[in-house]
Design a protein around this motif. Sequence first.
Motif, PDB file in Angstrom:
ATOM      1  N   ILE A   1      -1.833 -16.617  56.570  1.00  0.00           N
ATOM      2  CA  ILE A   1      -2.907 -17.236  57.367  1.00  0.00           C
ATOM      3  C   ILE A   1      -3.296 -18.569  56.745  1.00  0.00           C
ATOM      4  O   ILE A   1      -3.420 -19.581  57.443  1.00  0.00           O
ATOM      5  N   GLN A   2      -3.461 -18.588  55.434  1.00  0.00           N
ATOM      6  CA  GLN A   2      -3.790 -19.815  54.709  1.00  0.00           C
ATOM      7  C   GLN A   2      -2.728 -20.872  54.954  1.00  0.00           C
ATOM      8  O   GLN A   2      -3.037 -22.042  55.204  1.00  0.00           O
ATOM      9  N   PHE A   3      -1.470 -20.497  54.897  1.00  0.00           N
ATOM     10  CA  PHE A   3      -0.344 -21.415  55.099  1.00  0.00           C
ATOM     11  C   PHE A   3      -0.437 -22.070  56.480  1.00  0.00           C
ATOM     12  O   PHE A   3      -0.392 -23.294  56.605  1.00  0.00           O
ATOM     13  N   VAL A   4      -0.579 -21.243  57.501  1.00  0.00           N
ATOM     14  CA  VAL A   4      -0.628 -21.754  58.876  1.00  0.00           C
ATOM     15  C   VAL A   4      -1.834 -22.673  59.077  1.00  0.00           C
ATOM     16  O   VAL A   4      -1.710 -23.770  59.636  1.00  0.00           O
ATOM     17  N   LEU A   5      -2.997 -22.248  58.634  1.00  0.00           N
ATOM     18  CA  LEU A   5      -4.205 -23.062  58.802  1.00  0.00           C
ATOM     19  C   LEU A   5      -4.094 -24.389  58.051  1.00  0.00           C
ATOM     20  O   LEU A   5      -4.492 -25.439  58.575  1.00  0.00           O
ATOM     21  N   ASN A   6      -3.537 -24.351  56.852  1.00  0.00           N
ATOM     22  CA  ASN A   6      -3.368 -25.561  56.059  1.00  0.00           C
ATOM     23  C   ASN A   6      -2.450 -26.551  56.783  1.00  0.00           C
ATOM     24  O   ASN A   6      -2.747 -27.739  56.874  1.00  0.00           O
TER      25      ASN A   6
ATOM     26  N   ILE B   1      -3.757 -31.091  64.067  1.00  0.00           N
ATOM     27  CA  ILE B   1      -4.933 -31.069  64.943  1.00  0.00           C
ATOM     28  C   ILE B   1      -5.832 -32.277  64.687  1.00  0.00           C
ATOM     29  O   ILE B   1      -6.248 -32.960  65.623  1.00  0.00           O
ATOM     30  N   PHE B   2      -6.113 -32.558  63.438  1.00  0.00           N
ATOM     31  CA  PHE B   2      -7.053 -33.628  63.098  1.00  0.00           C
ATOM     32  C   PHE B   2      -6.403 -35.005  63.216  1.00  0.00           C
ATOM     33  O   PHE B   2      -6.873 -35.868  63.957  1.00  0.00           O
TER      34      PHE B   2
ATOM     35  N   LEU C   1     -12.436 -29.168  62.443  1.00  0.00           N
ATOM     36  CA  LEU C   1     -13.504 -28.584  61.621  1.00  0.00           C
ATOM     37  C   LEU C   1     -13.456 -27.061  61.672  1.00  0.00           C
ATOM     38  O   LEU C   1     -13.613 -26.394  60.649  1.00  0.00           O
ATOM     39  N   THR C   2     -13.209 -26.511  62.841  1.00  0.00           N
ATOM     40  CA  THR C   2     -13.094 -25.051  62.970  1.00  0.00           C
ATOM     41  C   THR C   2     -11.944 -24.525  62.119  1.00  0.00           C
ATOM     42  O   THR C   2     -12.097 -23.537  61.390  1.00  0.00           O
ATOM     43  N   VAL C   3     -10.809 -25.205  62.175  1.00  0.00           N
ATOM     44  CA  VAL C   3      -9.630 -24.770  61.411  1.00  0.00           C
ATOM     45  C   VAL C   3      -9.888 -24.865  59.912  1.00  0.00           C
ATOM     46  O   VAL C   3      -9.573 -23.939  59.156  1.00  0.00           O
TER      47      VAL C   3
END
Length: 153
Positions: A82-87, A93-94, A104-106
């Motif tokens: 999960i950390q990998f994907v969000l990072n 996205i930004f 900001l949500t991510v």
Amino acid sequence: MKLLKYIIIFLVINFGALAIGSWLMADGPQTDWYMGLSKAPWTPPGWVFGTAWTTIMVCFSIYMALLYKKTNNTTVITLFSIQFVLNVIWNYIFFNQHYVGLGLTVILLLTFTVGAFIILFNKQMKLKTILILPYLIWLCIATSLNAYILLNN
């Protein structure tokens, strides 16, 4: 020897995430869009980001190797994934799509995910938990930078 193998694997994965994230953001920080934004007064100079991420990923890789060797459970791998994907996706996205609010949500989700490592595994990791603190601290700073941009642009 097994620990060294895990450290190397996590180093490759973590620096791979940084490489993918950089590729997905294209010229992000150098674009007219980003350069024209009102940024927080505490925004560090560009060179700090590379130094910070290198330090963070070395420490995080060692932390993950120690944690995985100690626990070897699916919760560790799930949180890491999960950390990998969000990072990785935050960059796209930004910087690429300019979705500051979604960014900001991510980054908040990423910060909570990294914080979950501390909450869930502090007893097993004890003092070694210090290895994940640079990541959490940097994410708090990055979250504040993202929030500032959202509120002031």
